[in-house]
Scaffold this active site. Structure first.
Site, short mmCIF file in Angstrom:
data_model
loop_
_atom_site.label_atom_id
_atom_site.label_comp_id
_atom_site.label_asym_id
_atom_site.label_seq_id
_atom_site.Cartn_x
_atom_site.Cartn_y
_atom_site.Cartn_z
N ARG A 142 0.87 -1.18 0.00
CA ARG A 142 0.00 0.00 0.00
C ARG A 142 0.91 1.23 0.00
O ARG A 142 1.43 1.62 1.05
CB ARG A 142 -0.88 -0.03 1.26
N TYR A 195 4.15 5.47 11.55
CA TYR A 195 4.41 4.05 11.85
C TYR A 195 5.28 3.32 10.83
O TYR A 195 5.56 2.15 11.00
CB TYR A 195 3.08 3.30 12.02
N HIS A 245 -3.58 4.53 4.56
CA HIS A 245 -4.76 3.65 4.64
C HIS A 245 -5.96 4.36 4.03
O HIS A 245 -6.66 3.83 3.17
CB HIS A 245 -5.04 3.28 6.10
#
Lengths: 384, 345
Positions: A278, A291, A282
């Site tokens: 990805r 993160y 998100h």
């Protein structure tokens, strides 16, 4: 498997063998004998077919970029980006037959593009104008499902229905039907995905469980979802699995074509893990810098699925500048259309919130609809 | 001519007599399922042990033998899977009737029922229909272990998109299960398991009454107090009404049949006449259906009320051990006590 200090995977150095790969990151075709059968699956694809896949991937990315921009401008409430997963989605969707049925999660913009779901309709949900947005019967694509993994069971049940309709193993390619459910690495932790494996397995249902392992479930790496490799998830359920390079559009096509044929012919379900990344957040509400490392993103940027197919076309002398310019122009037109038409989408009338709660009249809904309509009409006359 | 007509009438009468049988509540549902399976070959029955065994309560007894394993399906032991796959089957045009073995085991399927089944039609703006029936034996009084005696109907009634119904007699059970299967909406069908073995006359030939899933039934007419009940407590309310009659109090018993929607006009009309209302259900009173009925009666029949609406039901405690359940469940005595309080107000 090398892991970083927080226990997350260093995706750049993970051991991902075995992996079905037909085109290497540099755009050259692989020649390892163990994947000869998959190579057979793409042997019939002409340069025009590869260019069609390239076009679909470029349009999918433009849809992604344009939608993200529309969200930044306040035109969409939210958007879930699919950047980086174009090969997994477009390649697998190209292997589908018209009669096959798709049960998507909510990031399958490339699959929907290939199936012909209108791009404006795909954004109604993110605009906050509709909970769905398209007619599932029109392209055999069900609505996006936001509860992670729930739709895997719907797909399993639908596949059981296809069996009961006698549309498995007839030998007629125009009739035999498969069902595909798309979900991510996070969804594999959901009980419903395991139950879907159980129901599909014991019924030998014509289902392909297509898992896009994009390495991240919002902020949680795949190592927080599973200890073992995901492609082996089906084994204990009696469902064979295969891991494919999710950034290799030809490999995704081949593996999907194989799984679909197995399903349609009565061979039962298959679990596919498309190993991808990805590249974006998100959703537009997410901030991946909190993160994950820039180095990891850079690693995957060098493995961009669109670049890989472009390199293949170039290395085989099938890249045509005029055609490439046409694709770019088409992407521009898509962006223009989205900017215009999404902005033009109105809001439904207030009482539409009561429409279709039930298929048949329900006294409470009817009373409350009438009450709200009257209240609002009183408001216009100055009541509080 | 006249002779022929008489013969036809005689035949019809004889046929009608043959179609009325004395059945247990459970068998009435079996016959309703059988009729549904016969009338539409897209109707399916699915659940744990519903096939060869015929269900733990034998409600599906004999159906797999008669309709085959593709239509009467022994599923894996996974409630979310049962309902989730039923949704998929419904999307493909089938009409699955799912059996959840016991009330307390429905919760693994709660997500599928409330986030998916209830919202498919809405989410798709009416393009998708999911005519799934979920049968749930519910209620207590059978001396069972934990999770086998609960009444979770309010949890489902609180979710828009679901119809939630519960019959109280064998005839209603036979009629309502057929209406539920025929409904284009998802229906949660609560079966009062404590009544499974009660018997009644069932006319197997008559079509279900129009709107039977929406309309309450006045089970007994009366003038002094309205007892509102549904499912297992209708029998309790009727017994209480018998005792009240012996004391000179005339109680009307309204059997709601459905808790979503609730037939408020029938309830309110009754309370306007009697001036008093007691709602009886096995589920906990706190946040229960009785509170909804009480609020609505207060809104619509305030000036007719001679006393506050009272509720009799379970307590805000987990369903207790079997040795204590008869003190938890609304007994005839507790109904009479509430009626006394209402009359004395």
């Amino acid at each position: 498997m090398k892991t970083d200090a927080t226990g997350g995977p260093d995706a750049a150095t993970q051991d991902v063998t075995p992996l079905v790969q037909l085109v290497a990151p540099d755009g050259s075709r692989t020649a390892d004998p163990e994947h000869a059968a998959y190579r057979e699956r793409v042997a019939h694809l002409a340069p025009a077919d590869l260019r069609a896949m390239y076009r679909d991937m470029v349009l999918t990315r433009r849809f992604d970029d344009e939608s993200t921009a529309l969200q930044r401008q306040g035109e969409l409430a939210l958007f879930a980006q699919g950047r980086g997963q174009e090969a997994a989605q477009v390649g697998s969707a190209h292997a589908l037959a018209p009669q096959d049925h798709v049960f998507p999660s909510y990031r399958e913009h490339g699959v929907l593009h290939v199936r012909g779901v209108d791009p404006v309709d795909r954004l109604r949900l993110f605009r906050g104008e509709d909970h769905g947005g398209w007619d599932p019967a029109e392209h055999n694509v069900q609505l996006y499902t936001l509860v992670i993994g729930s739709h895997a069971l719907h797909a399993a049940g639908y596949a059981m229905g296809v069996q009961r309709d006698g549309l498995v193993g007839t030998g007629d390619a125009a009739r035999d039907t498969a069902v595909v459910t798309y979900f991510g690495d996070g969804a594999t932790a959901q009980g419903d995905v395991s139950e879907a494996l159980v129901f599909a397995a014991v019924n030998n249902a014509p289902l392909v469980l297509f898992c896009q392992n994009n390495q991240w479930a919002i902020s949680e790496p795949t190592s927080r979802q599973a200890r073992g490799p995901l492609y082996r998830r089906g084994e204990g359920f009696g469902v064979p699995g295969v891991r494919v390079d999710g950034n290799d559009v030809l490999a995704c096509y081949a593996v999907m074509a194989d799984a679909l044929e197995r399903a349609r012919s009565g061979g039962g379900p298959t679990f596919v893990e498309a190993y991808t990344y990805r590249m974006g957040a998100h959703t537009t509400s997410d901030d991946p810098t909190r993160y994950r490392e820039r180095a990891e993103e850079d690693y995957w940027r060098r493995r961009d699925p669109i670049d890989r197919l472009a390199a293949l076309l170039r290395s085989e002398g099938e890249w045509d500048e005029e055609w490439a310019a046409d694709v770019e122009a088409e992407a521009e037109a898509l962006g223009e259309r989205l900017r215009t038409e999404v902005r033009a989408l109105g809001a439904p009338p207030t009482t539409a919130m009561f429409d279709h709660v039930y298929a048949t009249p329900h006294a409470t809904v009817d009373e409350e609809r009438a009450w709200l309509a009257e209240y609002e009409s009183d408001l216009t006359e100055g009541a509080r | 001519m006249s002779t022929a007509t008489e013969q036809t009438t005689e035949q019809t009468t004889a046929q009608s007599e043959r179609t009325t049988r004395t059945l247990t509540f459970a068998k009435a549902i079996t016959e309703g399922l059988r009729a549904s399976l016969e009338s539409d070959d897209h109707v399916m029955v699915m659940g744990e042990d519903v096939g060869r065994l015929g269900g733990v309560f034998r409600v599906t007894d004999g159906l797999q033998k008669d309709f085959g394993e593709a239509r009467v399906v022994d599923t894996p032991l996974a409630e979310s899977g049962i309902v989730g796959s039923a949704i998929g089957l419904a999307l493909r045009g089938y009409r699955p009737v799912c059996e959840i073995q016991f009330d307390g085991f429905v919760f693994p399927a709660f997500d599928q029922i409330t986030t998916q089944l209830a919202k498919m039609h809405y989410r798709s703006r009416g393009r998708l229909q999911v005519p799934v029936v979920i049968r749930i034996p519910y209620g207590g009084g059978i001396g069972a272990v934990e999770h086998h005696s609960e009444s979770p109907e309010a949890l489902f009634a609180h979710t828009a998109g679901l119809r939630v119904v519960t019959p109280s007699t064998p005839q209603d059970a036979y009629d309502m299960i057929r209406a539920a299967v025929a409904s284009p909406d998802p229906v949660v069908f609560f079966e009062p398991k404590g009544r499974y073995w009660s018997k009644g006359e069932v006319d197997l030939a008559a079509a279900p009454a129009e709107g039977i899933l929406d309309r309450a039934r006045v089970a007994r007419a009366g003038t002094d107090v309205t007892l509102v009940a549904y499912g297992p407590t209708v029998a309790t309310a009727l017994k209480a009404a018998d005792e009240l009659a012996a004391e000179g109090t005339s109680a009307e018993v309204v059997d709601l049949r459905a808790v979503s929607p609730i037939d408020f006009p029938t309830v309110v009309d009754s309370v306007r006449r009697t001036g008093r209302c007691v709602v009886v259900h096995e589920a906990p009173v706190f946040h229960g259906v009785g509170g909804e009925v009480a609020a609505r009666v207060t809104e619509e029949a305030f000036y007719s009320l001679q006393a506050p609406v009272l509720r009799v039901g379970g307590f805000h405690a987990p369903y207790p051990v079997a040795k204590l359940e008869h003190d938890y469940l609304p007994s005839v005595e507790r109904v009479l006590d509430a009626v006394d309080r209402s009359l004395a107000y």
